[in-house]
Design a protein around this motif. Structure first.
Motif, PDB file in Angstrom:
ATOM      1  N   SER A 125     -11.007  -4.712  14.670  1.00  0.00           N
ATOM      2  CA  SER A 125     -10.791  -3.566  13.871  1.00  0.00           C
ATOM      3  C   SER A 125     -10.588  -2.158  14.532  1.00  0.00           C
ATOM      4  CB  SER A 125     -12.320  -3.355  12.985  1.00  0.00           C
ATOM      5  OG  SER A 125     -13.253  -3.091  13.921  1.00  0.00           O
ATOM      6  N   ASP A 128      -6.783  -2.018  14.322  1.00  0.00           N
ATOM      7  CA  ASP A 128      -6.607  -1.552  13.033  1.00  0.00           C
ATOM      8  C   ASP A 128      -6.929  -0.227  12.648  1.00  0.00           C
ATOM      9  OD1 ASP A 128      -7.917  -4.745  11.666  1.00  0.00           O
ATOM     10  OD2 ASP A 128      -5.930  -4.191  12.579  1.00  0.00           O
ATOM     11  N   LEU A 129      -8.201   0.320  13.121  1.00  0.00           N
ATOM     12  CA  LEU A 129      -8.159   1.834  13.017  1.00  0.00           C
ATOM     13  C   LEU A 129      -7.264   2.559  13.824  1.00  0.00           C
ATOM     14  CD1 LEU A 129     -10.092   3.881  11.610  1.00  0.00           C
ATOM     15  CD2 LEU A 129     -11.635   3.810  13.954  1.00  0.00           C
ATOM     16  N   LEU A 132      -3.916   2.853  12.101  1.00  0.00           N
ATOM     17  CA  LEU A 132      -4.104   3.880  10.782  1.00  0.00           C
ATOM     18  C   LEU A 132      -4.180   5.193  11.411  1.00  0.00           C
ATOM     19  CD1 LEU A 132      -4.899   4.391   7.884  1.00  0.00           C
ATOM     20  CD2 LEU A 132      -7.357   4.373   8.336  1.00  0.00           C
ATOM     21  N   VAL A 133      -4.888   5.477  12.426  1.00  0.00           N
ATOM     22  CA  VAL A 133      -5.023   6.957  13.037  1.00  0.00           C
ATOM     23  C   VAL A 133      -3.711   7.458  13.329  1.00  0.00           C
ATOM     24  CG1 VAL A 133      -5.875   8.573  14.468  1.00  0.00           C
ATOM     25  CG2 VAL A 133      -7.599   7.111  13.388  1.00  0.00           C
ATOM     26  N   LEU A 136      -1.248   8.095  10.743  1.00  0.00           N
ATOM     27  CA  LEU A 136      -1.383   9.042  10.276  1.00  0.00           C
ATOM     28  C   LEU A 136      -1.041  10.398  11.003  1.00  0.00           C
ATOM     29  CD1 LEU A 136      -4.983   8.742   8.711  1.00  0.00           C
ATOM     30  CD2 LEU A 136      -2.900   9.170   7.522  1.00  0.00           C
ATOM     31  N   SER A 140       1.928  13.088  10.207  1.00  0.00           N
ATOM     32  CA  SER A 140       1.637  14.594  10.070  1.00  0.00           C
ATOM     33  C   SER A 140       2.474  15.348  10.745  1.00  0.00           C
ATOM     34  CB  SER A 140       0.167  14.908  10.370  1.00  0.00           C
ATOM     35  OG  SER A 140      -0.834  14.104  10.098  1.00  0.00           O
ATOM     36  N   ARG A 188       2.418   0.218   9.774  1.00  0.00           N
ATOM     37  CA  ARG A 188       1.251  -0.364   8.860  1.00  0.00           C
ATOM     38  C   ARG A 188       1.463  -1.452   8.015  1.00  0.00           C
ATOM     39  NH1 ARG A 188      -1.478   4.330   5.899  1.00  0.00           N
ATOM     40  NH2 ARG A 188      -3.244   2.715   5.467  1.00  0.00           N
ATOM     41  N   LEU A 189       2.393  -1.676   7.477  1.00  0.00           N
ATOM     42  CA  LEU A 189       2.824  -2.623   6.281  1.00  0.00           C
ATOM     43  C   LEU A 189       2.913  -3.944   7.020  1.00  0.00           C
ATOM     44  CD1 LEU A 189       5.447  -1.649   3.916  1.00  0.00           C
ATOM     45  CD2 LEU A 189       3.126  -2.333   3.276  1.00  0.00           C
TER      46      LEU A 189
ATOM     47  N   MET C   1      -1.450  -0.028  -0.830  1.00  0.00           N
ATOM     48  CA  MET C   1      -1.554  -0.249   0.566  1.00  0.00           C
ATOM     49  C   MET C   1      -2.718  -0.255   1.420  1.00  0.00           C
ATOM     50  SD  MET C   1       1.483   1.472   2.555  1.00  0.00           S
ATOM     51  CE  MET C   1       0.785   3.123   2.320  1.00  0.00           C
ATOM     52  N   MET C   2      -3.794   0.284   0.957  1.00  0.00           N
ATOM     53  CA  MET C   2      -4.856   0.606   1.758  1.00  0.00           C
ATOM     54  C   MET C   2      -6.102  -0.222   1.104  1.00  0.00           C
ATOM     55  SD  MET C   2      -6.695   2.870   4.209  1.00  0.00           S
ATOM     56  CE  MET C   2      -8.268   2.870   4.526  1.00  0.00           C
ATOM     57  N   GLN C   3      -6.723  -1.590   1.513  1.00  0.00           N
ATOM     58  CA  GLN C   3      -7.819  -1.891   0.953  1.00  0.00           C
ATOM     59  C   GLN C   3      -9.004  -1.467   0.834  1.00  0.00           C
ATOM     60  OE1 GLN C   3      -5.136  -4.600   2.120  1.00  0.00           O
ATOM     61  NE2 GLN C   3      -4.958  -3.981   0.046  1.00  0.00           N
ATOM     62  N   TRP C   7     -11.138  -1.475   7.883  1.00  0.00           N
ATOM     63  CA  TRP C   7     -10.955  -0.836   9.060  1.00  0.00           C
ATOM     64  C   TRP C   7     -11.854   0.255   9.380  1.00  0.00           C
ATOM     65  CZ3 TRP C   7      -5.163   0.027   8.003  1.00  0.00           C
ATOM     66  CH2 TRP C   7      -4.585  -1.348   8.098  1.00  0.00           C
ATOM     67  N   GLY C   8     -13.141   0.147   8.982  1.00  0.00           N
ATOM     68  CA  GLY C   8     -13.968   1.466   9.429  1.00  0.00           C
ATOM     69  C   GLY C   8     -13.489   2.786   8.867  1.00  0.00           C
ATOM     70  N   GLY C   9     -12.548   2.936   7.851  1.00  0.00           N
ATOM     71  CA  GLY C   9     -12.086   4.153   7.768  1.00  0.00           C
ATOM     72  C   GLY C   9     -13.210   5.077   7.561  1.00  0.00           C
ATOM     73  N   TYR C  11     -15.324   6.146   9.252  1.00  0.00           N
ATOM     74  CA  TYR C  11     -15.641   6.937  10.526  1.00  0.00           C
ATOM     75  C   TYR C  11     -14.617   8.271  10.421  1.00  0.00           C
ATOM     76  CZ  TYR C  11     -17.736   2.896  12.377  1.00  0.00           C
ATOM     77  OH  TYR C  11     -18.425   1.808  12.701  1.00  0.00           O
ATOM     78  N   LEU C  12     -13.521   8.287   9.724  1.00  0.00           N
ATOM     79  CA  LEU C  12     -12.591   9.179   9.804  1.00  0.00           C
ATOM     80  C   LEU C  12     -13.135  10.558   8.879  1.00  0.00           C
ATOM     81  CD1 LEU C  12      -9.374   7.479   8.653  1.00  0.00           C
ATOM     82  CD2 LEU C  12     -10.058   8.196  11.119  1.00  0.00           C
ATOM     83  N   ASN C 261      -5.306  14.840   6.651  1.00  0.00           N
ATOM     84  CA  ASN C 261      -5.119  13.744   6.506  1.00  0.00           C
ATOM     85  C   ASN C 261      -6.269  12.799   6.788  1.00  0.00           C
ATOM     86  OD1 ASN C 261      -2.655  12.667   5.243  1.00  0.00           O
ATOM     87  ND2 ASN C 261      -1.402  13.235   7.067  1.00  0.00           N
ATOM     88  N   LEU C 262      -6.847  12.840   7.919  1.00  0.00           N
ATOM     89  CA  LEU C 262      -8.097  12.084   8.236  1.00  0.00           C
ATOM     90  C   LEU C 262      -9.134  12.245   7.061  1.00  0.00           C
ATOM     91  CD1 LEU C 262      -8.075  12.758  12.217  1.00  0.00           C
ATOM     92  CD2 LEU C 262      -7.373  10.723  10.809  1.00  0.00           C
ATOM     93  N   HIS C 265      -8.048  10.235   4.148  1.00  0.00           N
ATOM     94  CA  HIS C 265      -8.074   8.756   4.216  1.00  0.00           C
ATOM     95  C   HIS C 265      -9.413   8.414   4.490  1.00  0.00           C
ATOM     96  CE1 HIS C 265      -3.879   7.579   4.123  1.00  0.00           C
ATOM     97  NE2 HIS C 265      -3.669   8.752   4.305  1.00  0.00           N
ATOM     98  N   ARG C 274      -8.338   3.164  -5.072  1.00  0.00           N
ATOM     99  CA  ARG C 274      -7.100   2.858  -4.556  1.00  0.00           C
ATOM    100  C   ARG C 274      -6.060   3.977  -4.308  1.00  0.00           C
ATOM    101  NH1 ARG C 274      -3.320  -0.660  -7.581  1.00  0.00           N
ATOM    102  NH2 ARG C 274      -4.256  -0.513  -9.347  1.00  0.00           N
TER     103      ARG C 274
END
Lengths: 306, 534, 278
Positions: A125, A128-129, A132-133, A136, A140, A188-189, C1-3, C7-9, C11-12, C261-262, C265, C274
């Motif tokens: 993960s 994965d993170l 994502l970052v 992003l 930006s 990402r997709l 797109m994002m479940q 992903w521990g999102g 934390y953002l 953005n962080l 998200h 969603r």
């Protein structure tokens, strides 16, 4: 099939809406629409003629109908500066923008797929993170800034590419700048899809059976990675056009985006409204095209409001 | 299906993308600019670019030599009557248009009548209204009573009144000789298919891409031109042009980017390649003398003391000299002892207080939307802020800018420049300061009856010394009235490749190519006849 | 797109939140933090920008102005424009989305088609056309940006409201005779608030980018007010000898956009809602 017919009807309604909004902005809102069409240098007689031709003294709905009639005949007005037909100017610049857009989609797909595949091969993960970052951060980045940096590093410092302008090789840098956004989404997709695929039993079985990673990836994973490519194409055509405006300005690329910016700079209202309307029509067209592609590829997919 | 389409598109675009760097064989002078040449019709062009190329394709009766003096081009000699109202020109007999036909006196008449003809919409018409019969030229085509053909090689002009500038007007491209049959044949397209008698011929023009001239082998001056031709690429920004020059792909760079210039001027390698000339141009801030607070002369003078002109020059890499008045110092007849306005914010503050604005005021400065003008505007804004004048900057495109400046009550301050058409102070002082030109080029709406009277008297004075003296008085008076903040006179810098020889800049007209030649590696001139074989 | 919650999102959120908070504090404290006046020439670098050196930590520009001071003041402008524009955009978007979702039927159809129509125009292109037609100035910039940015909020809110509307307590309140306005204000809005916050954060990142693009093209706040996008476009004449003039404002923009953005998200992952189409 019915759903498709429905979609088509809605598309036509949206197209009408687009023309109506453009009409309102160009003719209803300004204080003197005749002057915005004729330009600052026009004398009183020219203004009166234009007022009569456009029917500006008539009620708004009638004006709109006449506007639609002109559109159907391809009359988007004439540029103040060059007196050239707006539609003709747009069509002259369209190939350059199309070329840039296509190559940038290619760049998005290639870069995104590469990044997505490579990162999918790693578990965890944290990765994965990271994706994502990372995506992003890439999303930006202002596209004009990326373009200027690419110009400075690869064209000026390293002399690998020409410094802007139009040409076959010149497209590489602007396409990369423009395609970066799409690449981030696509990465990402692809990453998500590949991970899902790789976690499935039959893949693990294949591994266990001793098939090389290449075969595992190649056959199953890659095919699944291609389906979201269609999503990418239609994902944000409007966003692509916005990016085109900035990219073409930075790289001096002679396309629609530069045309629009020059028109704004010269306050050439007919040209501005013409490019705005044309690009909106392109966006609507691209969306319906993507819908068609979806239905062709996988009729089972019914997207709800994408 | 999509792949095939893509493939086709790719191939088509590949074919369309002809590499713009291919120069034809032979000694061709290679240039590049951002914008295309607007027109090659001498009756229409009124900008430096069009004039540069029209001068290469056409000839006029007289022209300027390298030092700015008038000499005969199509004319071998001319006589001026004692009353200065009749000019008789004797033409060369060996001039041919590039379609083969010899040039005769009738062509001169046709060309000038064409310029005066309202259907041509020429901006040069105003310069020839002094010829007798011009006022009847209201409908096409017109026959001027004031132009007489004495024989196929002699043409005589009769003027309605004395005009010290008449010879200079005949040196403008508006008076260039054009062949009637070609103009009739091409109509509006003559601008794209020009036929003249000049040292070069148009060989190719791909709009938005390149313009190419080829030497005219039958030119009446022997040995000229010394080039096989000129190639001008379009769509090349200043930065790109500089890089191409550095890579040896361009021969001349006319607008050196500011970022490079500071470095160039200090690098010994480039110094012998730089060419410069002080232009006959003045950059200024115009103040609308009919809008508050600029109706008060003290306020206008205060603005002059408040702006730091030396600082402005540093912003343009010192490519200019501080302006002390209207007329550039290298203009013949200019006053060498102008007082000007030194930088003195204290004095400015005192003047403002005297005029009733101890705490300053707010106003708007209109400028053309471009990075360089905006930079100058910001420096000026800072200077004026120091005397409590709050200036808002309004950037606007060129076309709307000129329109706005001409509307009487709209624009309080504007940043503009004026370039001389003729080497004579009246080209500045009369056109910009006489009240009869309000609504035309007198953008500051300046009106001083004393100045008007002096200008009227000067226009009728035949004695050159006396006339220049009157004009000097006018200038001193107007400087005191200060309708302008006098900024600077630009110095134009261009850089050439070492192989480019005899390239000289001119203070009044764009650089000409007829005497330029390109040296081979050993410094000699390559034979032009062999160019086709290469 | 994002479940949801993947992903521990979550934390953002603290990271994004801290970045945004820092940005806001820096913007507020700019007059005290900036070493020089951003509008004045403080260095003798006219026509020849200084590279980073003391006391001009990030160098100076060709008019002698300190880059760091201009960046700090530029933060004020960028934040001001972004927040005002986003507030307006969210306001419009929430109104449209809630009406569409709550009332359904033809109201929904009309509003959604209107949203589709506006979405068909490329945002930047529509923004520059509007900015060209109407006088550019601080107020019109907010409005222009808001007008092209409200659609994503509207779409997402509509979805949210649709799902909230199905819930029992709504039907119960309706049975009790509550007026739509009361229902919306008391029951619907509080439930969609988390989504509004998420969309607010995500929208702000977009508006900062849009504002930067407009300023780059010369359609942002008027000169000489420092604005990051404009600083980048002004740097183009000198970027070959003074690349720092281009790099630092760009980094500032990236920082601000990444921050929002962080945050956005992260909130998205936290609330498990969603992601709407942007």
């Amino acid at each position: 099939m019915i759903a498709f017919a429905q979609r088509l009807v809605w598309t036509l309604i949206i197209l009408l809406g687009v023309t109506w909004l453009t009409f309102v902005i160009a003719f209803v809102v300004p204080a003197d629409p005749a002057r915005t069409v004729a330009g600052p240098k026009a004398d009183r007689e020219t203004l009166a003629t234009i007022r009569k031709d456009l029917g500006l003294d008539q009620p708004v709905p009638l004006q709109y109908v006449r506007y639609l009639q002109r559109l159907v005949h391809g009359d988007l007005g004439r540029s103040y500066l060059t007196r050239q037909s707006v539609l003709q100017a747009i069509l002259e610049r369209l190939p350059a923008t199309a070329y840039l857009a296509l190559v940038s989609l290619l760049a998005s797909a290639v870069i995104g797929a590469a990044v997505g595949c490579i990162t999918a091969s790693r578990h965890g993960s944290a990765v994965d993170l990271g994706i994502l970052v990372g995506s992003l951060v890439v999303l930006s980045l202002p596209v004009f800034w990326v373009g200027m940096i690419l110009l400075y590093v690869f064209a000026y410092r390293l002399r690998l590419f020409p410094l802007g302008g139009f040409g076959v090789v010149n497209v590489v840098l602007p396409a990369c700048a423009l395609g970066l956004n799409g690449a981030a989404y696509y990465a990402r997709l692809v990453h998500t899809n590949m991970r899902t695929v790789l976690d499935q039993d039959y893949v693990r079985t294949a591994h266990a059976k001793g098939l090389t990673p290449l075969r595992v990836y190649g056959k199953h994973a890659l095919r699944n990675a291609l389906i979201p490519l269609v999503t990418l194409l239609g994902l944000d055509f409007a966003g692509l056009m916005s990016g085109v405006v900035l990219t073409e300005t930075v790289f001096n690329w002679p396309g629609l985006g530069r045309l629009a910016v020059e028109a704004v700079f010269n306050q050439d209202i007919p040209m501005i409204m013409g490019t705005v309307l044309f690009s909106a029509v392109l966006v609507v067209g691209a969306n319906i095209a993507v819908d068609l592609l979806y239905l062709a590829i996988d009729p089972r997919i019914r997207s709800q409001g994408r | 299906m999509t792949y095939r389409l893509l493939g086709c598109l790719f191939v088509v675009l590949l074919g369309c993308a002809t590499s713009p760097d291919d120069a034809p064989p032979g000694p061709y002078l290679r240039l590049a600019e951002r914008d295309d040449v607007p027109t090659l019709d001498p009756a229409r062009g009124y900008d430096t670019v069009s004039w540069q190329f029209e001068a290469m394709l056409f000839n006029t009766l007289v022209d300027y030599d390298a030092d700015g003096n008038l000499q005969g081009e199509l004319a071998t000699a001319w006589d001026v009557s004692d009353d200065h109202l009749t000019y008789t020109f004797h033409l060369r007999r060996d001039v041919r248009f590039t379609n083969g036909r010899p040039l005769v006196a009738d062509d001169i008449r046709y060309s000038i009548e064409r310029t005066l003809n309202p259907a041509t919409r020429s901006q040069g018409a105003e310069f020839f209204r002094g010829i007798r019969g011009a006022e009847q030229c209201t409908a096409a085509p017109c026959r001027l009573a004031g132009i007489e053909i004495l024989d196929p090689y002699t043409v005589r002009f009769r003027l309605r009144q004395f005009d010290p500038l008449f010879l200079h007007k005949l040196a403008m491209p508006f008076a260039a000789a054009v062949p009637a049959e070609e103009v009739e044949r091409w109509g509006e397209d003559f601008a794209r298919h020009p036929v003249g008698s000049g040292p070069f011929v148009l060989s190719e023009w791909a709009p938005g891409q390149r313009l190419q001239l080829q030497r005219n082998p039958d030119y009446f001056v022997p040995g000229v031109p010394r080039l096989a031709g000129v190639v001008r690429l379009v769509g090349v920004s200043d930065d790109l042009a500089w890089l191409k020059y550095d890579a040896g792909q361009l021969d001349v760079v006319a607008s050196i980017p500011p970022a490079e210039f500071a470095r160039l001027i200090r690098t010994p390698r480039y110094q012998p390649l730089l060419r410069h000339v002080t232009t006959m141009r003045t950059q200024y801030i115009g103040m609308n003398c009919r809008l508050q607070p600029f109706t008060d002369r003290r306020v206008r003078q205060a603005m002059n003391f408040a702006v730091n002109k030396v600082k402005l020059l540093r912003l343009i890499n010192n490519r200019g000299t501080v302006a002390k008045g209207f007329v550039p110092p290298n203009m013949p007849g200019a006053n060498p002892d102008l007082p000007g306005y030194p930088f003195d914010p204290g004095h400015a503050q005192r003047l403002l207080t005297e005029a009733g604005y101890p705490n300053g005021f707010t106003t708007m400065l209109w400028v053309r939307s471009a990075d360089d003008t905006l930079r100058l505007a910001q420096s000026i804004q800072q200077d004026l802020a120091d005397v409590h004048v709050a200036v808002r900057i309004k950037p606007i495109a060129w076309g709307p800018f000129l329109e706005a400046v001409r509307s009487p009550d709209l624009v309080p301050m504007f940043l503009l420049g004026w370039e001389a058409d003729f080497p004579d102070p009246s080209n500045f002082l009369e056109v910009l300061l006489h009240s009869k030109y309000i609504g035309s080029n007198n953008d500051t709406l300046y009106s001083n009856p004393e100045v008007d009277a002096l200008l009227d008297e000067a226009a009728e004075t035949v004695d050159t010394e006396r006339r220049l003296q009157l004009l000097r008085t006018v200038e001193l008076r107007a400087i005191q009235d200060a309708p302008w903040v006098f900024l600077y006179h630009p110095v134009s810098y261009e850089i050439v490749q070492p192989r480019v020889r005899d390239f000289r800049l001119h203070p009044l007209r764009p650089a000409r190519f007829d005497h330029v030649w390109l040296a081979d590696a050993d410094g000699s001139q390559p034979p032009l006849g062999a160019s086709a074989a290469r | 797109m994002m479940q949801r919650g993947e992903w521990g999102g979550a934390y953002l959120v603290p990271v994004g939140g801290a970045m945004v908070a820092t940005l806001v504090m820096v913007a507020l404290a700019a007059p005290w933090l900036a070493p020089f006046d951003p509008l004045r020439a403080v260095a003798d670098s006219l026509g020849d920008p200084f590279s980073p050196r003391l006391p001009f930590v990030l160098g100076t520009d060709e008019l002698g102005r300190d880059v760091l001071s201009r960046l700090l003041y530029g933060a004020r402008i960028s934040l001001l424009v972004a927040m005002m524009a986003t507030s307006l955009a969210v306001g419009i978007g929430v109104t449209v989305g809630v009406c569409a979702g709550y009332f359904g039927g033809w109201v929904d159809s009309v509003l959604m088609r209107l949203t589709d129509v506006v979405l068909s125009f490329p945002a930047l292109l529509l923004a520059i056309a509007l900015a060209a037609l109407f006088e550019p100035g601080l107020t019109s910039i907010f409005v222009v940006i808001a007008v092209v940015s409200w659609t994503g909020v509207a779409r997402t809110l509509r979805g949210e409201v649709l799902s909230v509307r199905q819930r029992d307590f709504i039907t119960a309140a309706q049975a009790m005779g509550a007026t739509p306005l009361r229902l919306i204000a008391r029951h619907v809005l509080p439930n969609v608030l988390p989504t509004v916050l998420v969309m607010g954060a995500l929208s702000t990142s977009n508006t900062v980018l849009l504002d930067a693009g407009l300023s780059y093209l010369g359609l942002g706040v008027p000169v000489p007010t420092p604005s990051w996008g404009r600083m980048i476009s002004e740097s183009q004449t000198y970027y070959r000898i003074a690349p720092w003039l281009m790099i630092f404002p760009g980094l500032a923009i990236v920082y601000a956009v990444v921050a929002f953005n962080l945050l956005g998200h992260g909130l998205l992952a936290l609330t498990g809602k969603r992601d709407g189409h942007r």
